[in-house]
Design a protein around this motif. Structure first.
Motif, mmCIF file in Angstrom:
data_model
loop_
_atom_site.group_PDB
_atom_site.id
_atom_site.type_symbol
_atom_site.label_atom_id
_atom_site.label_comp_id
_atom_site.label_asym_id
_atom_site.label_seq_id
_atom_site.Cartn_x
_atom_site.Cartn_y
_atom_site.Cartn_z
ATOM 1 N N SER A 294 0.839 -1.208 0.000
ATOM 2 C CA SER A 294 0.000 0.000 0.000
ATOM 3 C C SER A 294 0.866 1.248 0.000
ATOM 4 O O SER A 294 0.598 2.216 -0.709
ATOM 5 C CB SER A 294 -0.884 0.032 1.250
ATOM 6 N N PHE A 295 1.919 1.197 0.798
ATOM 7 C CA PHE A 295 2.812 2.356 0.890
ATOM 8 C C PHE A 295 3.507 2.615 -0.447
ATOM 9 O O PHE A 295 3.511 3.746 -0.948
ATOM 10 C CB PHE A 295 3.840 2.115 2.002
ATOM 11 N N LEU A 296 4.076 1.562 -1.039
ATOM 12 C CA LEU A 296 4.841 1.771 -2.277
ATOM 13 C C LEU A 296 3.933 2.210 -3.418
ATOM 14 O O LEU A 296 4.315 3.045 -4.237
ATOM 15 C CB LEU A 296 5.610 0.493 -2.648
ATOM 16 N N LYS A 297 2.730 1.658 -3.467
ATOM 17 C CA LYS A 297 1.817 2.079 -4.542
ATOM 18 C C LYS A 297 1.336 3.517 -4.327
ATOM 19 O O LYS A 297 1.128 4.254 -5.286
ATOM 20 C CB LYS A 297 0.660 1.083 -4.661
ATOM 21 N N TRP A 298 1.184 3.885 -3.076
ATOM 22 C CA TRP A 298 0.860 5.285 -2.775
ATOM 23 C C TRP A 298 2.003 6.199 -3.239
ATOM 24 O O TRP A 298 1.766 7.222 -3.883
ATOM 25 C CB TRP A 298 0.606 5.452 -1.274
ATOM 26 N N CYS A 299 3.245 5.800 -2.948
ATOM 27 C CA CYS A 299 4.400 6.594 -3.395
ATOM 28 C C CYS A 299 4.404 6.712 -4.915
ATOM 29 O O CYS A 299 4.609 7.812 -5.466
ATOM 30 C CB CYS A 299 5.721 5.937 -2.961
ATOM 31 N N GLY B 283 15.396 -5.283 -8.999
ATOM 32 C CA GLY B 283 15.521 -6.075 -10.215
ATOM 33 C C GLY B 283 14.180 -6.488 -10.798
ATOM 34 O O GLY B 283 14.109 -7.481 -11.536
ATOM 35 N N MET B 284 13.128 -5.775 -10.459
ATOM 36 C CA MET B 284 11.796 -6.099 -11.021
ATOM 37 C C MET B 284 10.893 -4.883 -10.853
ATOM 38 O O MET B 284 11.197 -3.966 -10.080
ATOM 39 C CB MET B 284 11.187 -7.311 -10.316
ATOM 40 N N ASP B 285 9.771 -4.883 -11.583
ATOM 41 C CA ASP B 285 8.874 -3.733 -11.427
ATOM 42 C C ASP B 285 8.039 -3.899 -10.157
ATOM 43 O O ASP B 285 8.034 -4.959 -9.518
ATOM 44 C CB ASP B 285 8.028 -3.489 -12.683
ATOM 45 N N LEU B 286 7.348 -2.819 -9.801
ATOM 46 C CA LEU B 286 6.679 -2.796 -8.505
ATOM 47 C C LEU B 286 5.552 -3.827 -8.428
ATOM 48 O O LEU B 286 5.365 -4.485 -7.389
ATOM 49 C CB LEU B 286 6.128 -1.380 -8.251
#
Lengths: 389, 389
Positions: B299-304, B326-329
């Motif tokens: 949730s945090f990374l997608k919010w960022c 080494g990969m997408d989110l």
């Protein structure tokens, strides 16, 4: 995997960091021995900043401004004696590698009664705390536990040493500075040769760090980072502007950070055979330390590559080095040649003498060179023959 | 660029490193307070190795084996009082984050008379020297200046605290261990959940370190390295063997090194908002600390990512994080879901309460989340709604 990592210095990189963080200096003691060379710390403003910070802290200081390039044991004994006589309880070393290395030795000698002929190799258990302000971007002494000095004293304390002076290194975790203040402004005016040669020194630390038997996961991480940072400055170094002040602050900062990170790397791994070989050029010809390393780099790296190709039992390291450099070895050697310009050439007599000398750091090299390999590297790097360069 | 780097701990990674390097332990003092949890330090052999090393050094010790998960202020005051009563002059902490953090607090309380209600936020100028032996691979406490404890004491020293217990952190350069002994053998038998959740803790340190306002060139270098090391273990974690001992020593070692390097990173940068949010799950549900961070990460990374896309004034960091991973989110979030399994779900009442609470580490986040953002992250991570996961 094994790892033994230590780098306890607080590193601060910031504009005007010495004055802004003067409270940290305030924690080191009441009275500083400030160690500098003759001129540069005054010319670049670092000494004035130090005095301003010390005075704002209400700290006293005494100045030792007599550190020459490649400081001798005699010089650091004088500095240590001054610290003792003046009751200094910490050291603030400002300059390139010479004042920092001299400051480290003075910090030991101020609180240990060590005769000149016994300083190298003697264990000591105490040293004054030290803060370092690097004003060139090469030595990395601000993040290492080493002090490299010229030993001029023979047995019984007799000088000059019969066999001639020799560069020797003292290593102890007590020699890590407590504080390193990295302010790129002090390096802004450095001329082309000093800038390039100190960058070569930092680069040789990164490269040799990766080729040490003591290289570890973390030292390699740091060594690769320092190499990558300097690689990003090579174009700027190759096209150095006529006015040294025109080299961008960004490049100066990158070089300074790279040299401190390379110091962090060799604090773990030590350096390898080119450093020992280079000391001979510095002692005999007065060649700048960084340039000496640069002169020997190509021969050494090509020897490593050939040995890796010839001996499948050697775990190759040159490919990993080239990936950190972002280019293949031949291209890198081409850039080094461009930066070095006309190479110094040794006489047959010099080559024969140096090639026969044992090299202290050979044992630290991931492929241990024999005496004939060392001779070959000297020949290749410095011989006047007609090998194409 | 600005940089303020300090990590003075000597880190040793080696088989049997505690016994082999016992002379270093010998330099810390005469009598150790050995701090452990109830069982694990005995089960994994670390306590026996410590006793063997101390006895070989002729050092005395007293054992405090009462550290629970999420140690309280009461527990560490007991440990500190024992050290004082027994005349211990150093601390040896063995275990996961709880015994190490408790050991750090005991090292302070042994030599400072601090009432329970004043420990958090009070400055102290001295602490016993401490050696740390991590037996899980997550907390990184062995290379940080932090001790995270549960504050149970209200004003005037009254317990329990009226508002309920709260996780609070003490930070001081005095809390860096002098020595960290990393021996992967102690983590060999850790079960799937502990291994995965502690790895999530280390990973969250690397990730949050990169997303901190205090991130620096060197903390990013370390954070990226820790992330890359753990990334190299994700497949092994996703296919965790039925017998924990079957997870290779190589993977255990990588995870342990990664957690220490991530500790070096957050020692500079601190953690950001998910850590503060996760403390609530741990306090209210007893959720493992690493799992709590993992639950909130997506949730945090997608919010960022959304904020970076919406606001061109934000310098993007998610792309750099993804390159370290080494990969997408989206792919990374998929792996995290696989590792997390069934998510805990909060009630509307819990979400409303937690979403309204100020989060201490919000201000340290490179994009400062408002209260409504925090509410949204809790909702997204823990709500029972029918959003696809």
């Amino acid at each position: 995997m094994t790892l033994n990592y230590l780098m306890p210095t607080r590193m601060i990189l910031e504009d005007d960091c010495l004055y802004r963080n003067r409270f940290l200096l305030g924690e080191l003691g009441r009275k500083a021995l400030v160690v500098t060379g003759k001129n540069s710390a005054r010319a670049n403003g670092a000494y004035a900043d130090a005095v301003r910070a010390l005075e704002a802290n209400g700290q006293d200081h005494v100045l030792f401004q007599w550190v020459m390039s490649n400081p001798t044991d005699l010089c650091v004994h004088e500095a240590g004696a001054l610290a003792r006589a003046e009751g200094c309880d910490f050291v603030l070393a400002i300059g390139g590698g010479s004042p920092m290395d001299a400051g480290k030795a003075a910090a030991v000698l101020a609180v240990n009664n060590i005769p000149k002929e016994e300083f190298f190799g003697l264990a000591f258990k105490t040293a004054l705390p030290l803060a370092a302000v690097p004003t060139t971007a090469g030595t990395g002494s601000e993040t290492t536990p080493y002090s490299v000095l010229v030993d001029t004293t023979g047995p019984g304390g007799k000088t000059p040493r019969k066999e001639g002076p020799v560069k020797r290194s003292v290593g102890s975790s007590l020699l890590f500075p407590r504080l390193a203040f990295l302010d790129p402004k002090y390096s802004m005016g450095l001329n082309r040769d000093i800038t390039v040669h100190t960058a070569m020194d930092a680069l040789s630390h990164g490269i040799e760090g990766m080729l040490s038997v003591r290289a570890s996961h973390i030292s390699n991480l740091l060594a690769r980072e320092s190499i990558a940072l300097i690689q990003g400055c090579l174009d700027s170094l190759c096209t150095f502007p006529p006015d040294p002040w025109a080299l961008s602050r960004e490049v100066r900062e990158k070089l300074l950070l790279a040299s401190s990170i390379a110091g962090m790397a060799i604090a773990q791994s030590g350096t390898v055979v080119p450093h020992s070989m280079g000391y001979l050029l510095t002692l005999n010809w007065g060649t700048d330390h960084g340039r000496a390393n640069g002169l020997l780099m190509e021969s050494f790296l090509k020897w490593c590559r050939a040995r890796e190709a010839a001996d499948p039992s050697i775990a190759p390291r040159i490919p990993s080095l080239c990936s950190a450099l972002g280019m293949d070895l031949d291209r890198f050697c081409g850039v080094m040649e461009q930066l070095l310009g006309k190479r110094e050439k040794a006489t047959e007599k010099e080559l024969a003498a140096w090639g026969a000398m044992p090299m202290k750091n050979a044992a630290n090299t991931y492929i241990k060179p024999g005496q004939e390999d060392i001779m070959e590297m000297f020949q290749d790097a410095l011989a006047p023959g007609d090998a194409p360069r």
